[in-house]
Enzyme design. Structure first.
Site, short mmCIF file in Angstrom:
data_model
loop_
_atom_site.label_atom_id
_atom_site.label_comp_id
_atom_site.label_asym_id
_atom_site.label_seq_id
_atom_site.Cartn_x
_atom_site.Cartn_y
_atom_site.Cartn_z
CG HIS A 140 -2.09 -0.84 1.18
ND1 HIS A 140 -3.22 -0.54 0.45
CD2 HIS A 140 -2.35 -2.05 1.75
CE1 HIS A 140 -4.12 -1.51 0.58
NE2 HIS A 140 -3.62 -2.44 1.37
CD GLU A 189 -6.36 -4.32 -0.05
OE1 GLU A 189 -5.39 -4.95 -0.50
OE2 GLU A 189 -6.32 -3.74 1.06
CB SER A 208 1.62 -7.69 -0.91
OG SER A 208 0.25 -8.02 -0.78
CO CO Z 1 -4.64 -4.14 2.02
#
Ligand code: CO
Ligand code: PHE
Length: 285
Positions: A140, A189, A208
């Site tokens: 993020h 996201e 990620s």
């Molecule tokens: Co997140």
């Protein structure tokens, strides 16, 4: 402390953070008692993920990643904050894990980004259900250095507080917060971005995850829908999602500036349309 943890989706697992450390706004001081094994997990996750980025992650993310600082140990939030404050005025705040909706939206509306301060165990190297420091920081934070993206996240926080108020107001609009959470899911996201004609990832859940980064950009299975018009925005806010498998559907934006413009108008009529699909159908009939 009266604070209670939030639980993501339906889960039997007890929340794993220590919420007794949290203040009333759910933030806490970053617990820096990381072990050598913790730093090593971060180093290995960072190395694996950064090697995958070329050709898959959007340019703004790749450019900003070094601003997290050292990649061989877990960074201190205050070091990142000095650079972030100067770039966009955002600040990282430590949290014990997932936090409930209203405190979360309140932090975002104040340009404070909550970052979980613990790291996964080595056994969770490839997959972890809930966000840890690697997801929150690596996924993020780099894009919070991008001015348009940074403005969008704050606007989302403000909009979510408004949606919450609408849902609990005198003429309640059912489901407004959930509709807006879907937009968060499919942008912040799991968002994709078209860059020089090619699809690239900007969503933190993708960036990620080693498996989903490749899947989202290159696999033939998932649908990649445009997020450009108001009709696309309504379709996005009507799309349910799964939290425990790769996404079967992604939404692709043209730029952060275009996303900012698309989400600028008042969403109240959007929530009303989606809450009353019959009246929407009657209007178009
Ligand atoms: Co997140
Ligand atoms: N503009 C939206 C509203 O008025 C809020 C919003 C902003 C939603 C940015 C998402 C992203 O409700």
């Amino acid at each position: 402390m009266a604070v209670k943890p939030a639980i993501y989706g339906a889960s039997e697992r007890p929340p794993r953070g220590d919420y007794s450390r949290a203040r009333d706004d759910y933030t806490c001081a970053q617990n820096q008692a990381y072990t050598a094994a913790d730093h090593d997990t971060y180093r290995r996750l960072y190395a694996r993920q950064s090697a995958l980025l070329p050709g898959l992650a959007c340019g703004a993310f790749v450019d900003a990643l070094p601003r997290l600082g050292a990649s061989d140990a877990i960074p201190r939030f205050e070091d990142i904050n000095a650079r972030l404050r100067e770039a966009t005025g955002w600040q990282l705040v430590a949290v014990p894990g997932l936090i409930p909706e209203v405190p979360f939206f309140t932090l975002l509306a104040k340009r404070k980004f909550p970052v979980t301060d613990w790291i996964r165990t080595p056994a969770e190297f490839d997959y972890i259900v809930e966000p840890d420091i690697f997801h929150d920081l690596f996924g993020h934070v780099p894009l919070l250095f991008d001015p348009s993206y940074a403005d969008h996240v704050q606007a989302y926080g403000q909009g979510a507080l408004k949606a919450h108020a609408l849902e609990h107001g005198s003429t309640p609009v059912a489901g407004a917060v959930e509709m807006l959470s879907r937009l968060y899911w499919y942008t912040i996201e799991f968002g994709l971005l078209r860059e020089n004609g090619e699809v690239r990832a900007y969503g933190a859940g993708i960036l990620s995850s080693p498996g989903e980064l490749v899947h989202s950009v290159q696999a033939s299975a998932p649908r990649r829908l445009p997020l450009r018009s108001t009709a696309d925005l309504l379709a996005c806010m009507a799309s349910t999602y799964k939290i425990d498998s790769y996404q079967q559907q992604y939404f692709v934006i043209d730029s952060f500036e275009a996303l900012l413009a698309l989400t600028q108008p008042d969403f109240t009529p959007h929530y009303q349309t989606l809450a009353n699909p019959a009246s929407g159908a009657a209007r178009t009939a």
